[in-house]
Design a protein around this motif. Sequence first.
Motif, PDB file in Angstrom:
ATOM      1  N   UNK A   1      47.541   5.400  56.355  1.00 33.66           N
ATOM      2  CA  UNK A   1      46.721   4.445  57.491  1.00 33.66           C
ATOM      3  C   UNK A   1      46.041   2.882  56.387  1.00 33.66           C
ATOM      4  N   UNK A   2      45.852   1.902  57.009  1.00 31.28           N
ATOM      5  CA  UNK A   2      45.555   1.282  55.675  1.00 31.28           C
ATOM      6  C   UNK A   2      43.746   1.301  56.013  1.00 31.28           C
ATOM      7  N   UNK A   3      43.369   1.416  57.295  1.00 29.27           N
ATOM      8  CA  UNK A   3      41.931   1.147  57.151  1.00 29.27           C
ATOM      9  C   UNK A   3      41.330   2.667  58.474  1.00 29.27           C
ATOM     10  N   UNK A   4      40.147   3.601  57.909  1.00 30.92           N
ATOM     11  CA  UNK A   4      40.140   4.344  58.512  1.00 30.92           C
ATOM     12  C   UNK A   4      39.805   4.445  59.859  1.00 30.92           C
ATOM     13  N   UNK A   5      39.069   5.082  60.767  1.00 28.81           N
ATOM     14  CA  UNK A   5      38.555   4.401  62.325  1.00 28.81           C
ATOM     15  C   UNK A   5      36.838   4.193  61.974  1.00 28.81           C
ATOM     16  N   UNK A   6      36.242   4.096  60.572  1.00 30.81           N
ATOM     17  CA  UNK A   6      35.095   3.579  60.699  1.00 30.81           C
ATOM     18  C   UNK A   6      35.474   2.426  59.846  1.00 30.81           C
ATOM     19  N   UNK A   7      36.282   1.803  59.757  1.00 31.88           N
ATOM     20  CA  UNK A   7      37.446   0.242  59.379  1.00 31.88           C
ATOM     21  C   UNK A   7      36.582   0.223  57.167  1.00 31.88           C
ATOM     22  N   UNK A   8      36.843   1.088  56.768  1.00 35.14           N
ATOM     23  CA  UNK A   8      37.223   1.978  56.233  1.00 35.14           C
ATOM     24  C   UNK A   8      38.059   1.567  55.365  1.00 35.14           C
ATOM     25  N   UNK A   9      38.387   1.265  54.253  1.00 38.33           N
ATOM     26  CA  UNK A   9      39.381   0.763  53.506  1.00 38.33           C
ATOM     27  C   UNK A   9      39.826   2.693  53.474  1.00 38.33           C
ATOM     28  N   UNK A  10      41.406   3.260  53.766  1.00 36.73           N
ATOM     29  CA  UNK A  10      41.934   4.011  52.938  1.00 36.73           C
ATOM     30  C   UNK A  10      41.714   3.708  51.103  1.00 36.73           C
ATOM     31  N   UNK A  11      41.928   5.547  50.655  1.00 34.44           N
ATOM     32  CA  UNK A  11      42.287   5.119  49.177  1.00 34.44           C
ATOM     33  C   UNK A  11      42.462   6.501  48.735  1.00 34.44           C
ATOM     34  N   UNK A  12      42.803   6.886  47.634  1.00 35.97           N
ATOM     35  CA  UNK A  12      42.869   7.798  47.076  1.00 35.97           C
ATOM     36  C   UNK A  12      41.954   8.673  46.595  1.00 35.97           C
ATOM     37  N   UNK A  13      41.712  10.532  46.973  1.00 36.88           N
ATOM     38  CA  UNK A  13      40.676  11.434  46.214  1.00 36.88           C
ATOM     39  C   UNK A  13      41.041  11.909  45.659  1.00 36.88           C
ATOM     40  N   UNK A  14      40.855  12.752  44.652  1.00 40.95           N
ATOM     41  CA  UNK A  14      41.092  13.441  43.335  1.00 40.95           C
ATOM     42  C   UNK A  14      40.103  14.509  44.332  1.00 40.95           C
ATOM     43  N   UNK A  15      40.725  16.111  44.960  1.00 44.60           N
ATOM     44  CA  UNK A  15      39.418  17.088  45.427  1.00 44.60           C
ATOM     45  C   UNK A  15      39.545  17.845  44.316  1.00 44.60           C
ATOM     46  N   UNK A  16      41.035  18.361  43.893  1.00 52.51           N
ATOM     47  CA  UNK A  16      40.498  19.394  42.567  1.00 52.51           C
ATOM     48  C   UNK A  16      41.005  18.435  41.274  1.00 52.51           C
ATOM     49  N   UNK A  17      40.680  18.254  40.502  1.00 53.80           N
ATOM     50  CA  UNK A  17      41.227  17.380  39.344  1.00 53.80           C
ATOM     51  C   UNK A  17      40.940  18.558  38.518  1.00 53.80           C
ATOM     52  N   UNK A  18      42.554  19.284  37.354  1.00 52.23           N
ATOM     53  CA  UNK A  18      42.431  19.948  36.775  1.00 52.23           C
ATOM     54  C   UNK A  18      41.816  21.451  36.560  1.00 52.23           C
ATOM     55  N   UNK A  19      42.114  21.505  37.524  1.00 51.65           N
ATOM     56  CA  UNK A  19      40.777  22.992  38.705  1.00 51.65           C
ATOM     57  C   UNK A  19      39.226  22.740  38.499  1.00 51.65           C
ATOM     58  N   UNK A  20      39.018  21.708  38.294  1.00 48.42           N
ATOM     59  CA  UNK A  20      37.627  21.039  39.194  1.00 48.42           C
ATOM     60  C   UNK A  20      37.926  20.856  40.340  1.00 48.42           C
ATOM     61  N   UNK A  21      36.266  20.639  40.665  1.00 48.34           N
ATOM     62  CA  UNK A  21      36.128  20.257  42.141  1.00 48.34           C
ATOM     63  C   UNK A  21      35.561  18.838  41.394  1.00 48.34           C
ATOM     64  N   UNK A  22      36.713  17.306  42.260  1.00 53.49           N
ATOM     65  CA  UNK A  22      36.594  16.435  41.533  1.00 53.49           C
ATOM     66  C   UNK A  22      35.933  15.177  42.903  1.00 53.49           C
ATOM     67  N   UNK A  23      35.772  15.604  44.570  1.00 52.56           N
ATOM     68  CA  UNK A  23      35.792  14.873  45.109  1.00 52.56           C
ATOM     69  C   UNK A  23      35.018  15.459  46.133  1.00 52.56           C
ATOM     70  N   UNK A  24      34.689  14.959  46.763  1.00 52.64           N
ATOM     71  CA  UNK A  24      34.606  15.613  48.644  1.00 52.64           C
ATOM     72  C   UNK A  24      35.289  14.353  49.959  1.00 52.64           C
TER      73      UNK A  24
END
Lengths: 436, 465
Positions: free
Chosen positions: B297-320
């Motif tokens: 999607x382009x925007x979520x249902x709060x009108x926020x721009x979609x973006x790529x999020x790293x949840x786990x990076x190189x085995x470590x927690x990177x984002x929520x």
Amino acid sequence: MVIEDLKELLKDKGVIYDIFYEKSHNESFKFRGDEPYSSEKKEKRGVGLRVVKNGKIGFSSTSDFSKLKELVDTALTLSFYGEKVDIKLPLEKDLPEVKTVSNKTSLIKGEKLFSMGEEMISLIKEKEPEVKIDLSIEKEYYYARLVNSEGFDSDYEKIILEFDLSGLLVLEDGLIWFYDFYNLSENPELDLKKVSEEFSQLIKVAKKRVKINTGEYKIILMPLPAAYFFSILFVGANGKQLEKKSTPLIDKEGKEIAPSFLNIIDDGTYPFGFNTSPFDGDGIKRRKTKVIENGVFCNFLFDLTTAKKLNRESTGNGERSYEVIPTIQATNIYIEPSKDYPLARIIKEIKDGIIVYYMLGGGQSNVLAGEFNWVINLGFKIEDGEIIGRIKDCMFAGNLYEYLNKIILIGSEIKDLGNYFVPPIVLDKCKIVSKE
Amino acid sequence: MKKIKEVMPVMPDLSYVKDYFDLRIEESEITSLQFRGKELEVIQRNFERGGFLRIFKKGNWLSTSFNDVENQINKESIENLLKDAELLKPKEESLIYLFPKEDKRSYKIIDQEELLNYKFDLLRKYNNLLLSHPKIVTTHAIYNDRLVRKIFYSKEGRQIDYTIFYYTLYLAAIARDGNNICDYSIGIGRSKVLEGEVSLKDLLKDLEGKEAEVEEVVKIAVDLLSAEPVVGGVYDVVIDQRLAGVFAHEAFGHLSEADHIYNNEKLKKLMAIGNQYGIEELTIVDNPLLPNERGSYLYDDEGTEAKKTYLLKEGKIAGHLHSKETAAKMNEEITGNARSVSYRHPPIVRMSNTYIEPRDKSFEELLFMLDNGLYVCSARGGQTELENFSFASQYAYEVKNGKLGKMIRDVTICGNVFETLKNIKGIGNDLKIYPGSCGKGEQYPLPVGGGGPHLLIKNVVIGGR
């Protein structure tokens, strides 16, 4: 009025049709992490139109009442592709009187519901301050009307009040969820003190962990997992699976499939059941249908169309909302309780067993064949008639049609889950796989 | 900033509302065709229009959904809503406010009229293929498309208006031999943000040419009839890309949703950025910007721009994953993951396309590393209660000395996510993304995507008889 407008539009089309109109108003309070979080209101209405043209079915629905002409045109166009059925829409008389609106519940105010939630949380937190409580209280007013080209025109109202409670406890060895549910549609007065005590007691015993080995055990399924268990039977007892020859019950009518003390009824008239109504989505009377009587499988459940194809009678199980045509679904499932077997007595009589409160994985297995494959999410070990502690990382798998015959006891206390009315049950010789 | 009337002519003026509010209107057209066996049992079109208004007052949400769009929102209904603010306890107001933005994407469909025949023929063709084996007693073949226009207007001055077209096939074969019944199914589906002149027929070509996959559905359903049920126990396994996706989504993705985390101190510790849970090759992402996947999607249902999020990076927690509220409460960057299944529900923190990034091992290398164990394929479903997960595969094979052996059925994997992450010992090079549907609370089905490469996991509990 939308139904009258549609009737007018359909007047000269020379088709069989039915129109299902529904509307609802819903208000809820949600608490999250012990705190009030939101007040939500929902208003909904919509209309679905089923037409039978040249013996073929078409369907369309809308919530946008400026599109009624489009609705009619679409349903007629789609019928060109639709399934050919020799269907006659019913004109049922003497619909059953059912209890779906309780005065007490209808009069209860939002403020009162909100304060029930607040009080419940503080009662639990007094005893178990570490647990985080999520809670939701939801009251819905529902109205439905069904009209068909044979002259059937009837409606009903329903008021549903649900109380959902869950707790999350974070311990050294992981997170534990607790869950409880109350259907308050008949009587909104919940014994908060009693409920909070039972809930807190469960949390308390869950803090003690015990090990368990892979092996065969007696299992008490509490009402929630027992409802999961029996829901698999209702996949097999669905008349659609009979029509499609995809049920293990295909040649079992009149045959014993369970112990003789097992009686299961699908009851579309159960007072204040979630799926109670005077008629189903086809306009057929709701009724009580014996599915298992004294251990014998008696009846598949049918809607109008499937029954017609198999030359049978509909059992009033055509479930419908304005967005879909009727499909076969169980209504309210009642498992007949035994006498004098409260939970305390059941536990006392078990030497080496497990009591299961919640499972993960319902509906994920090959349910058509009766398979289940569950993770025991909250379960306790019982030794010599006492609950000794919580077990972890256990799985329980099998086949319902085998396990029906492993039911050795049915409890006497019915839990009202809204669409399941079910006591705890005891299964013998259950294979439990443990990681320990 | 435009007045609300200019964006949504049917809505009353809301400028007098002092608190944060947002309003969504959704218009959708759904076409659905369903074969069961030889019969086309369902053919329907639904037209839906409705809206959702929420107000954030004194730290609490007040909301109403409605579908009598012309009449249900007025001064009285808003007053009625605001009244509840006094019941709920005032709390600290934390919410991310975005800058004003206007984004309206217009489109024109050039070929909608003649498409019904096309959809019918396509589905019938696949359904006939499914029925082509004598052991197949029935099928469940569904074609579904949903054209949904989402209009968003918020107090911040965000005005978003765009349309997504979702199109999917679900194809299941049910095989029977006496009392033995086995089924196997696949889902195929994409989505597209519509702009400019659009030919839906061109899009639907994505669903063509799937004959080989459909034939495999039949083969697996029939083969399952003679497969033996798994013996429960602890196994080393290689899982395929569909199951890797279910693992990324069910086991880890849900745990990364900040609405579970922000008000739970202990969970905050477990999911703290930097915690190491997997080998260095292990990276899990959530990415709504992948082109045309089912969870895009382009925007979520709060009108926020979609973006790529790293949840786990190189085995470590990177984002929520965050909504406006959880990002503010945790003081982290907003990720655009507040989604709702329809106008009837509030946006809550959800995933989009969640997958494990590929590395260098071929499938054969993973089987060689596995040596003895199971090769587990395709997901029937998955469920999680935060750290505990359970997912059922559709079929599996024994692996002996690195070679595939006989087929096995009823394999369900369960475990603790943190332990299982640590037990991922090999990551394949063959990423695939599949369409899926996710349920959370009362909101189902939300279109999502999920995938990964083949994975080698040690020490997995398999339920069985």
